[in-house]
Design an enzyme around this catalytic site. Structure first.
Site, PDB file in Angstrom:
ATOM      1  N   ARG A  49       0.937  -1.226   0.199  1.00  9.07           N
ATOM      2  CA  ARG A  49       0.001  -0.017  -0.104  1.00  9.07           C
ATOM      3  C   ARG A  49       0.894   1.366  -0.062  1.00  9.07           C
ATOM      4  O   ARG A  49       1.833   1.263   0.693  1.00  9.07           O
ATOM      5  CB  ARG A  49      -0.811   0.000   1.356  1.00  9.07           C
ATOM      6  CG  ARG A  49      -2.032  -1.184   1.369  1.00  9.07           C
ATOM      7  CD  ARG A  49      -2.466  -1.204   2.763  1.00  9.07           C
ATOM      8  NE  ARG A  49      -3.387  -2.261   3.312  1.00  9.07           N
ATOM      9  CZ  ARG A  49      -3.877  -2.540   3.877  1.00  9.07           C
ATOM     10  NH1 ARG A  49      -3.802  -1.570   5.066  1.00  9.07           N
ATOM     11  NH2 ARG A  49      -4.553  -3.622   4.315  1.00  9.07           N
ATOM     12  N   ASP A  51       0.250   5.255   0.880  1.00  9.07           N
ATOM     13  CA  ASP A  51      -0.741   6.482   1.656  1.00  9.07           C
ATOM     14  C   ASP A  51      -1.109   7.335   0.883  1.00  9.07           C
ATOM     15  O   ASP A  51      -0.811   7.650  -0.496  1.00  9.07           O
ATOM     16  CB  ASP A  51      -0.155   6.622   2.857  1.00  9.07           C
ATOM     17  CG  ASP A  51       0.193   5.711   3.821  1.00  9.07           C
ATOM     18  OD1 ASP A  51      -0.338   4.610   3.892  1.00  9.07           O
ATOM     19  OD2 ASP A  51       1.066   5.981   4.778  1.00  9.07           O
ATOM     20  N   ARG A 206       9.162   8.006   6.002  1.00  5.62           N
ATOM     21  CA  ARG A 206       9.114   9.416   6.153  1.00  5.62           C
ATOM     22  C   ARG A 206       9.547   9.734   7.660  1.00  5.62           C
ATOM     23  O   ARG A 206       9.935  10.722   7.754  1.00  5.62           O
ATOM     24  CB  ARG A 206       7.375   9.685   5.915  1.00  5.62           C
ATOM     25  CG  ARG A 206       6.826   9.683   4.757  1.00  5.62           C
ATOM     26  CD  ARG A 206       5.528   9.289   4.577  1.00  5.62           C
ATOM     27  NE  ARG A 206       4.680  10.624   5.077  1.00  5.62           N
ATOM     28  CZ  ARG A 206       3.476  10.595   5.490  1.00  5.62           C
ATOM     29  NH1 ARG A 206       2.648   9.341   4.867  1.00  5.62           N
ATOM     30  NH2 ARG A 206       2.618  11.540   6.093  1.00  5.62           N
TER      31      ARG A 206
END
Length: 253
Positions: A49, A51, A206
């Protein structure tokens, strides 16, 4: 027939890769197009996945079809006509998604579980620019690249990355292996991080970039990275940088 596709997309206007009830998803758009082309409900499995707001230079997905519409010759050649399939899908997809390649794979292939390594790119820019809005993370200061490179060495290898993932992460283990971290200045105002590993936790890239940036501007030291890693405490790491600067660059099988 099982088909593997490589996909690039601009994540700016998506709620993420996975189909959700609160907006457009990349998965949903591709599945709608494939179902239309093959005249059968078609589900795809992605390598993982991404985001909301995250981009992909080369996401990978697989799907199965029974139609022979995109074979080279319906009766004489059972091989996939990749160019015809790619062109047909792209002609029906929205402009912010594009299929880069397509190939037939064996029945045992799984886009998610067959993946061996993933590489992510994170772009950071000093200041703002309307031409890059939504495609980079923005900071106020140019960091010390050498200091960040030195600090990043503590993260290479197999570690428990509990300190470098969201508190919402649901997983059986927080152990992941990072093979390499490349950091480079690409213009007077932009610098990039490329992180390759065997898998990543929720927001891991991140947070790693946000923490290394704090080293680059003097808020943390290279030794702090090792301490943060060993603490297994998310609160000790840096900020989670915006999704806008993150790109899934490559998936290796």
């Amino acid at each position: 027939m099982k088909i593997k596709i490589s996909i690039c997309y601009n994540g700016k206007n998506f709620v993420g890769w996975q189909t959700q009830n609160n907006g457009r998803s990349v998965q949903e758009e591709i599945e709608k197009t494939l179902s239309f082309l093959f005249d059968e409900k078609t589900k795809i499995i992605g390598s993982g996945r991404t985001d909301a707001g995250v981009h992909a230079l080369s996401q990978v997905a697989s799907f199965e079809i029974s139609s022979n519409r995109f074979l080279k010759n319906f009766t004489l050649d059972s091989q996939l006509n990749s160019d015809k399939l790619i062109n047909a899908i792209n002609a029906n997809l929205p402009s912010d998604i594009k299929i880069l390649s397509a190939e037939e794979v064996g029945d045992n292939f799984n886009a998610r579980f067959s993946a061996k390594q993933k590489a992510y790119l994170y772009r950071l820019q000093v200041g703002t620019n309307p031409l890059t809005d939504g495609f980079v993370g923005n900071v106020n200061l140019m960091p010390d690249i050498k200091a960040m490179k030195k600090a990043s060495k503590h993260l290479v290898g197999e570690h428990d990355f509990s300190s470098f993932c969201s508190s919402k992460t649901e997983t059986k283990t927080f152990v992941r292996k990072i093979y390499k971290i490349k950091i480079r200045k690409v213009s007077p105002i932009e610098f990039n991080f490329e992180i390759t590993g065997n898998g990543f936790l929720y927001n891991m890239v991140r947070i790693i970039v946000g923490t290394l940036y704090e080293v680059g501007i003097g808020k943390k030291t290279a030794k702090d990275i090792k301490t943060i890693l060993n603490s297994k405490d998310r609160k000790k790491a840096g900020k989670t940088l915006p999704a806008s600067g993150l790109y899934l660059k490559q998936v290796l099988y």
